[in-house]
Design a protein around this motif. Structure first.
Motif, PDB file in Angstrom:
ATOM      1  N   GLN A 104      32.286   3.746   2.221  1.00 57.62           N
ATOM      2  CA  GLN A 104      32.316   2.167   1.909  1.00 57.62           C
ATOM      3  C   GLN A 104      34.034   1.474   2.354  1.00 57.62           C
ATOM      4  O   GLN A 104      33.822   0.559   2.432  1.00 57.62           O
ATOM      5  CB  GLN A 104      31.741   1.660   0.913  1.00 57.62           C
ATOM      6  N   LEU A 105      34.619   2.281   2.073  1.00 58.94           N
ATOM      7  CA  LEU A 105      36.151   1.404   1.807  1.00 58.94           C
ATOM      8  C   LEU A 105      35.905   1.601   2.805  1.00 58.94           C
ATOM      9  O   LEU A 105      37.208   0.835   3.350  1.00 58.94           O
ATOM     10  CB  LEU A 105      37.075   1.866   0.970  1.00 58.94           C
ATOM     11  N   HIS A 106      35.927   2.827   3.316  1.00 58.19           N
ATOM     12  CA  HIS A 106      36.200   3.168   5.209  1.00 58.19           C
ATOM     13  C   HIS A 106      35.727   1.654   5.757  1.00 58.19           C
ATOM     14  O   HIS A 106      36.842   1.163   6.681  1.00 58.19           O
ATOM     15  CB  HIS A 106      36.273   5.112   5.852  1.00 58.19           C
ATOM     16  N   ARG A 107      34.743   1.404   5.639  1.00 61.63           N
ATOM     17  CA  ARG A 107      34.346   0.739   6.636  1.00 61.63           C
ATOM     18  C   ARG A 107      34.921  -0.773   6.481  1.00 61.63           C
ATOM     19  O   ARG A 107      34.772  -1.453   7.207  1.00 61.63           O
ATOM     20  CB  ARG A 107      33.114   0.375   5.857  1.00 61.63           C
ATOM     21  N   GLN A 108      35.565  -0.994   5.414  1.00 65.31           N
ATOM     22  CA  GLN A 108      35.674  -2.590   4.188  1.00 65.31           C
ATOM     23  C   GLN A 108      37.197  -1.804   5.545  1.00 65.31           C
ATOM     24  O   GLN A 108      37.512  -3.619   6.016  1.00 65.31           O
ATOM     25  CB  GLN A 108      36.249  -2.287   3.175  1.00 65.31           C
ATOM     26  N   LEU A 109      37.883  -1.138   5.760  1.00 63.95           N
ATOM     27  CA  LEU A 109      39.509  -1.708   6.193  1.00 63.95           C
ATOM     28  C   LEU A 109      39.001  -1.485   7.420  1.00 63.95           C
ATOM     29  O   LEU A 109      40.033  -2.445   8.405  1.00 63.95           O
ATOM     30  CB  LEU A 109      40.197  -0.287   5.523  1.00 63.95           C
ATOM     31  N   SER A 110      37.869  -1.122   8.541  1.00 61.75           N
ATOM     32  CA  SER A 110      38.103  -0.587   9.305  1.00 61.75           C
ATOM     33  C   SER A 110      37.790  -2.031   9.876  1.00 61.75           C
ATOM     34  O   SER A 110      37.905  -2.652  11.024  1.00 61.75           O
ATOM     35  CB  SER A 110      36.899   0.036  10.014  1.00 61.75           C
ATOM     36  N   SER A 111      36.417  -2.992   9.578  1.00 58.13           N
ATOM     37  CA  SER A 111      36.052  -4.088   9.535  1.00 58.13           C
ATOM     38  C   SER A 111      37.971  -5.312   9.295  1.00 58.13           C
ATOM     39  O   SER A 111      37.339  -5.949  10.293  1.00 58.13           O
ATOM     40  CB  SER A 111      35.609  -4.664   8.486  1.00 58.13           C
ATOM     41  N   ALA A 112      38.450  -4.975   8.307  1.00 58.84           N
ATOM     42  CA  ALA A 112      39.332  -5.756   8.797  1.00 58.84           C
ATOM     43  C   ALA A 112      40.427  -5.894   9.644  1.00 58.84           C
ATOM     44  O   ALA A 112      40.987  -6.699  10.451  1.00 58.84           O
ATOM     45  CB  ALA A 112      40.361  -5.512   7.091  1.00 58.84           C
ATOM     46  N   LEU A 113      40.428  -4.817  10.171  1.00 63.08           N
ATOM     47  CA  LEU A 113      41.016  -4.353  11.534  1.00 63.08           C
ATOM     48  C   LEU A 113      40.656  -5.011  12.771  1.00 63.08           C
ATOM     49  O   LEU A 113      41.650  -5.896  13.417  1.00 63.08           O
ATOM     50  CB  LEU A 113      41.611  -2.574  11.523  1.00 63.08           C
ATOM     51  N   LYS A 114      39.709  -5.241  12.446  1.00 56.68           N
ATOM     52  CA  LYS A 114      38.250  -5.034  13.853  1.00 56.68           C
ATOM     53  C   LYS A 114      38.766  -7.216  13.687  1.00 56.68           C
ATOM     54  O   LYS A 114      38.902  -6.981  14.453  1.00 56.68           O
ATOM     55  CB  LYS A 114      37.413  -4.577  13.800  1.00 56.68           C
ATOM     56  N   GLU A 115      38.856  -7.152  12.728  1.00 57.41           N
ATOM     57  CA  GLU A 115      38.817  -8.467  12.726  1.00 57.41           C
ATOM     58  C   GLU A 115      40.403  -9.131  12.991  1.00 57.41           C
ATOM     59  O   GLU A 115      40.605 -10.441  13.442  1.00 57.41           O
ATOM     60  CB  GLU A 115      38.615  -9.443  10.942  1.00 57.41           C
ATOM     61  N   GLY A 116      41.421  -7.647  12.326  1.00 59.77           N
ATOM     62  CA  GLY A 116      42.420  -8.993  12.604  1.00 59.77           C
ATOM     63  C   GLY A 116      42.686  -8.962  14.542  1.00 59.77           C
ATOM     64  O   GLY A 116      44.075  -9.462  14.731  1.00 59.77           O
ATOM     65  N   ALA A 117      42.493  -7.971  14.874  1.00 60.72           N
ATOM     66  CA  ALA A 117      42.423  -7.508  16.264  1.00 60.72           C
ATOM     67  C   ALA A 117      42.062  -8.382  17.784  1.00 60.72           C
ATOM     68  O   ALA A 117      42.374  -8.823  19.144  1.00 60.72           O
ATOM     69  CB  ALA A 117      42.765  -6.900  17.041  1.00 60.72           C
ATOM     70  N   ARG A 118      41.292  -9.484  16.760  1.00 58.54           N
ATOM     71  CA  ARG A 118      40.807 -10.627  17.614  1.00 58.54           C
ATOM     72  C   ARG A 118      41.813 -11.815  17.515  1.00 58.54           C
ATOM     73  O   ARG A 118      41.976 -12.061  16.829  1.00 58.54           O
ATOM     74  CB  ARG A 118      38.920 -11.120  16.686  1.00 58.54           C
TER      75      ARG A 118
END
Length: 269
Positions: A255-269
């Motif tokens: 679950q934490l992995h998904r949260q961090l991955s989502s944050a990184l993807k948002e930051g790349a947009r």
């Protein structure tokens, strides 16, 4: 009576305040008529004994921030306080393990490890004893007289870690120290680092671009975007001690992995 922790000597200074307190930090590098912005208006607070991981893509300012925390470069704007006092340059209480191999090729393992104590003027016998204790601690017995060129990449990383610890720093800064290693060796050294840190009282600020590494190691992960923008500041509630193999299959890890991955993807947009 139990033996003292191997990293506990001169470990974290007793304090009621933060180890690092960063406010409004900016770092600009001049290029022609313009400035390249590496960090802008960055704030950070690091608590005593905390294992903090800075997670982000290449170019987000992670290494720049670590150089500033080490006192190797000066901020363009803002302030850095270490144990409440302004940080104006390198501090012997702060150890720094960089991405790159900085071992002295003409020194063997023991003499590389003992170098911080030699520089501060310790006598030869005491610094040699401390270095040999650290050789044992990081699993390099039998390689005391080997030179860096005779060691594998993982062994050189162990020597670099031991050399940093030989200076007895209370705070450890680590810039992607295992990034150049293969996956299995990286996992082994993550476990070794956790073993050495657990119960030591030391504060660690660790830089990585690897989500799994961040979650295996950290009490807290700060996800950085462009020019140091904080995308997520996440506490990691996974139990300690942590085994790198076991923790990866914990549902909370996923679950934490998904949260961090989502944050990184948002930051790349």
């Amino acid at each position: 009576m139990s033996a003292p922790h191997p990293m506990a000597e001169r470990a974290g200074t007793t304090t009621s305040g933060p180890v690092f307190e960063v406010q409004g930090l900016g770092k600009f590098f001049p290029k022609g008529n313009e400035d390249i912005v590496a960090l802008r208006e960055y704030d950070l607070r690091v608590e005593p004994g905390q294992f903090l991981v800075l997670l982000g893509r290449s170019g987000c300012g992670k290494s720049t921030l670590l150089n500033l925390l080490a006192g190797l470069t000066r901020p363009s704007t803002g302030t850095i306080r270490y144990h409440g006092a302004p940080l104006t340059g390198p501090d012997t209480r702060i150890g720094y393990l960089t991405q790159h191999d900085t071992l002295m090729p003409w020194r063997d393992v023991t003499r590389n490890i003992e170098m911080p104590r030699e520089l501060r003027g310790d006598d030869r016998r005491s610094r040699r004893r401390a270095a040999l204790d650290l050789v044992e601690l990081v699993g390099l017995r039998g390689f005391e007289k080997h030179y860096p060129r005779e060691l594998s990449g993982g062994m050189r990383r162990r020597v670099s870690l031991a050399r940093m610890l030989c200076g007895e720093p209370e705070t450890l800064l680590m810039d992607e120290p295992f990034g150049a290693l293969d996956a299995q060796l990286r996992m082994e050294l993550q476990g070794e680092l956790l073993r050495l840190w657990q119960g030591s009282g030391r504060t660690v600020v660790f830089v990585t671009h690897d989500i799994e590494e961040a979650l295996v190691l950290a009490d807290r992960v700060v996800v950085l975007g462009r020019v140091g923008a904080v995308l997520l500041d996440q506490r990691v509630g996974l139990p300690r001690p942590r085994d790198p193999d076991d923790v990866r299959v914990d549902p909370r890890f996923v679950q934490l992995h998904r949260q961090l991955s989502s944050a990184l993807k948002e930051g790349a947009r």
